[in-house]
Design a protein around this motif. Sequence first.
Motif, PDB file in Angstrom:
ATOM      1  N   GLU A  87       2.431   5.868  -8.091  1.00  0.00           N
ATOM      2  CA  GLU A  87       2.889   4.997  -7.019  1.00  0.00           C
ATOM      3  C   GLU A  87       3.946   4.027  -7.548  1.00  0.00           C
ATOM      4  OE1 GLU A  87      -0.098   4.777  -8.495  1.00  0.00           O
ATOM      5  OE2 GLU A  87       0.341   2.911  -9.542  1.00  0.00           O
ATOM      6  N   PHE A  88       4.665   3.354  -6.631  1.00  0.00           N
ATOM      7  CA  PHE A  88       5.596   2.294  -7.018  1.00  0.00           C
ATOM      8  C   PHE A  88       4.826   0.978  -7.001  1.00  0.00           C
ATOM      9  CE2 PHE A  88       8.504   5.448  -5.015  1.00  0.00           C
ATOM     10  CZ  PHE A  88       9.226   5.762  -6.154  1.00  0.00           C
ATOM     11  N   GLY A  89       4.476   0.483  -8.182  1.00  0.00           N
ATOM     12  CA  GLY A  89       3.623  -0.696  -8.276  1.00  0.00           C
ATOM     13  C   GLY A  89       4.228  -1.953  -7.687  1.00  0.00           C
ATOM     14  N   GLY A  90       5.544  -2.072  -7.756  1.00  0.00           N
ATOM     15  CA  GLY A  90       6.216  -3.283  -7.262  1.00  0.00           C
ATOM     16  C   GLY A  90       6.480  -3.275  -5.776  1.00  0.00           C
ATOM     17  N   MET A  91       6.028  -2.245  -5.091  1.00  0.00           N
ATOM     18  CA  MET A  91       6.185  -2.189  -3.632  1.00  0.00           C
ATOM     19  C   MET A  91       4.815  -2.302  -2.989  1.00  0.00           C
ATOM     20  SD  MET A  91       8.735   0.908  -2.813  1.00  0.00           S
ATOM     21  CE  MET A  91      10.376   0.999  -3.486  1.00  0.00           C
ATOM     22  N   THR A  92       4.812  -2.717  -1.726  1.00  0.00           N
ATOM     23  CA  THR A  92       3.528  -2.769  -1.025  1.00  0.00           C
ATOM     24  C   THR A  92       3.088  -1.340  -0.698  1.00  0.00           C
ATOM     25  OG1 THR A  92       4.491  -2.814   1.177  1.00  0.00           O
ATOM     26  CG2 THR A  92       4.191  -4.964   0.085  1.00  0.00           C
ATOM     27  N   VAL A  93       1.836  -1.257  -0.278  1.00  0.00           N
ATOM     28  CA  VAL A  93       1.262   0.040   0.105  1.00  0.00           C
ATOM     29  C   VAL A  93       2.094   0.665   1.233  1.00  0.00           C
ATOM     30  CG1 VAL A  93      -0.766   1.034   1.263  1.00  0.00           C
ATOM     31  CG2 VAL A  93      -1.051  -0.507  -0.709  1.00  0.00           C
ATOM     32  N   ASN A 153       5.433   1.886   0.078  1.00  0.00           N
ATOM     33  CA  ASN A 153       5.281   3.126  -0.686  1.00  0.00           C
ATOM     34  C   ASN A 153       5.347   4.353   0.223  1.00  0.00           C
ATOM     35  OD1 ASN A 153       4.452   3.620  -3.725  1.00  0.00           O
ATOM     36  ND2 ASN A 153       3.957   1.491  -3.229  1.00  0.00           N
ATOM     37  N   LEU A 154       4.836   4.201   1.453  1.00  0.00           N
ATOM     38  CA  LEU A 154       4.904   5.328   2.388  1.00  0.00           C
ATOM     39  C   LEU A 154       6.298   5.432   3.017  1.00  0.00           C
ATOM     40  CD1 LEU A 154       1.796   5.331   2.053  1.00  0.00           C
ATOM     41  CD2 LEU A 154       1.677   6.020   4.441  1.00  0.00           C
ATOM     42  N   LEU A 155       6.873   4.270   3.345  1.00  0.00           N
ATOM     43  CA  LEU A 155       8.175   4.294   4.028  1.00  0.00           C
ATOM     44  C   LEU A 155       9.263   4.931   3.167  1.00  0.00           C
ATOM     45  CD1 LEU A 155       8.157   0.788   5.779  1.00  0.00           C
ATOM     46  CD2 LEU A 155       7.564   3.018   6.744  1.00  0.00           C
ATOM     47  N   VAL A 156       9.250   4.635   1.861  1.00  0.00           N
ATOM     48  CA  VAL A 156      10.320   5.176   1.005  1.00  0.00           C
ATOM     49  C   VAL A 156      10.270   6.702   0.924  1.00  0.00           C
ATOM     50  CG1 VAL A 156      10.701   3.157  -0.436  1.00  0.00           C
ATOM     51  CG2 VAL A 156       9.000   4.844  -1.144  1.00  0.00           C
TER      52      VAL A 156
END
Length: 261
Positions: free
Chosen positions: A90-96, A99-102
Amino acid sequence: MSNILAISDVHVAFGGLKAIDGCTFEVEKGTITALIGPNGAGKSTMVGSIAGAVSLTSGSITFDGQEISHLPTYRRAQGGLIRTYQISREFGGMTVLENLLVVRLGQSGESLINAVFRPKKSKTETNALVGEANEILNTFGLYRLRNEYASNLSGGQKRLLELSRAVMAKPKMLLLDEPMAGVTPALIEILGQHLLDLNKGSGMSMLLVEHNLEVVDKICSRVVVMATGKRLAEGTLAELRSNRDVVEAYLGGEVHERIGS
Ligand SMILES: Nc1ncnc2c1ncn2[C@@H]1O[C@H](COP(=O)(O)OP(=O)(O)OP(=O)(O)O)[C@@H](O)[C@H]1O
Ligand SMILES: [Mg+2]
């Protein structure tokens, strides 16, 4: 029934090591097929080869009727072939939620252009994407954590996030490399049920690398056994339990414990 995936005489070598040594098998459309075998059998290498991260030495891979072994990973993903990893990424620096939107913003490549030149259209599209993402997060029990940084999630929650991200990509087929690894028994149950629901609900095909044979028994209709880079056998788990080659190669001394016979 037609195949969604056909692996034909695939070879992969790392230097002198033959990680995959002439492997052939198929995955029927709409099924959850398990790929099992001892440590070092070549299962993760096979998943990497199907996803496009590992180059074939020879052989062919056909997905949804198209030869894909020459295509880069992103083209395979665009075609609906999505993998998850043995270790969550996962991308730790992004919100949950982010993480889905990207996953989808990255998929179309259009959204950035829209955001600059057609902000109104972009806003409507983004709202629709957020709606879709929230629905998936709700299904996987992560909705209440949507604004949490991914780095703050527990190991089990990261697994759920990884699966949510994969589903957000709307795959025709999911490649899952040990999704239950390091997960509590309670969560294994839940994850297994999610996979089964996804399969039954949308007909999503899956190839599942899994050491936990209880999970395989519960959710997989077919099982392919790999050993030393080759397909050793194939069938239902019940059929394989009475196959001497499988029992000996896969399970060695721990046969009875692992395969449950
Ligand atoms: N990038 C690499 N470079 C060199 N050798 C590799 C590489 N990846 C895998 N191997 C080797 O290829 C063989 C198959 O490994 P692979 O990871 O595919 O097995 P696996 O079936 O997934 O095992 P496990 O059940 O332990 O995950 C092993 O001997 C492994 O050491
Ligand atoms: Mg592996």
